[in-house]
Design an enzyme around this catalytic site. Structure first.
Site, PDB file in Angstrom:
ATOM      1  N   GLY A  56       0.832  -1.192   0.000  1.00 20.47           N
ATOM      2  CA  GLY A  56       0.000   0.000   0.000  1.00 20.47           C
ATOM      3  C   GLY A  56       0.863   1.235   0.000  1.00 20.47           C
ATOM      4  O   GLY A  56       2.066   1.175  -0.276  1.00 20.47           O
ATOM      5  N   PHE A  58       2.087   3.068   2.368  1.00 20.70           N
ATOM      6  CA  PHE A  58       3.162   3.233   3.342  1.00 20.70           C
ATOM      7  C   PHE A  58       4.058   2.009   3.491  1.00 20.70           C
ATOM      8  O   PHE A  58       5.008   2.041   4.257  1.00 20.70           O
ATOM      9  CB  PHE A  58       2.595   3.605   4.712  1.00 20.70           C
ATOM     10  N   LYS A  74       5.112  -6.425   8.262  1.00 17.03           N
ATOM     11  CA  LYS A  74       4.876  -5.166   7.556  1.00 17.03           C
ATOM     12  C   LYS A  74       6.152  -4.358   7.591  1.00 17.03           C
ATOM     13  O   LYS A  74       6.695  -4.079   8.656  1.00 17.03           O
ATOM     14  CB  LYS A  74       3.743  -4.368   8.197  1.00 17.03           C
ATOM     15  N   ASP A 186      -8.199   2.750   8.600  1.00 18.04           N
ATOM     16  CA  ASP A 186      -8.139   2.110   7.285  1.00 18.04           C
ATOM     17  C   ASP A 186      -9.029   0.874   7.256  1.00 18.04           C
ATOM     18  O   ASP A 186      -8.629  -0.187   6.787  1.00 18.04           O
ATOM     19  CB  ASP A 186      -6.691   1.760   6.959  1.00 18.04           C
TER      20      ASP A 186
END
Length: 193
Positions: A56, A58, A74, A186
């Site tokens: 995505g 970031f 992540k 989100d």
């Protein structure tokens, strides 16, 4: 089945400037996790990225193993256009690290220090919630299932009974987050497992 939402939270808690991170490096260049997250560090020798799950604005999320367990990793990328926003995103996600609820993904470890081969602002290791998102289920889109032979496509469709279960689990997770003064920023089917 239980639904988990990927964490993305507010209000933002950011460590103070000038503190050392795990007792190494210069105070002006390395940031420290807040005291409530002092347990956070990553044993890089025990982390093995398997494959990309998604990416995505970031960062990217990978399926991986950590100390032999399947996890999601992540990696928050250094965003040259909006460095402040990428830092805020990283620290906001860590706000949920100390929370314990069946409908909120658990944080296993995190670090702002990364191996030199990675161009990353920080890394967060989370529990692995599975291959299939609510987006896949709603739209009957194939999802990736990992096995020793590689990847294959499979799908299922959302029934009314499943919709009620998902809805109740999502509401329970959100009520818990809101009780902790955290707002998920989100929330969408692609972030619900």
């Amino acid at each position: 089945s239980s639904v988990n939402a990927r964490p993305c939270s507010s209000p933002l808690v950011c460590p103070a400037k000038g503190e050392k991170f795990f007792g190494v490096g210069s105070a002006s260049r390395i940031r420290q996790l807040p005291p409530r997250l002092a347990w956070c560090s990553i044993d890089w020798d025990q982390l093995c990225l398997l494959h990309l799950l998604g990416s995505g604005g970031f960062g990217s999320v990978y399926k991986a193993t950590y100390h032999g367990a399947t996890v999601a990793v992540k990696q928050v990328k250094k965003c040259s256009k909006n460095h402040l926003a990428s830092r805020q995103s990283f620290w906001a996600e860590l706000n949920v690290a100390c929370l314990d609820h069946n409908n909120v993904v658990h944080i296993v470890a995190a670090s702002t220090c990364t191996p030199t081969s990675q161009d990353s602002l920080g890394t967060i290791i989370m529990e692995y919630a599975g291959n299939c998102t609510l987006h896949h289920v709603i739209y009957g889109i194939g999802y990736l299932t990992g096995n020793n032979d590689g990847l294959k496509r499979d799908h299922e469709f959302l029934s009314t009974a499943q919709a009620v279960v998902y809805s109740c689990d999502i509401v329970a997770g959100l009520m818990f987050l809101h009780s902790q003064l955290i707002v998920h920023l989100d929330l969408k089917p692609a972030n619900i497992f």
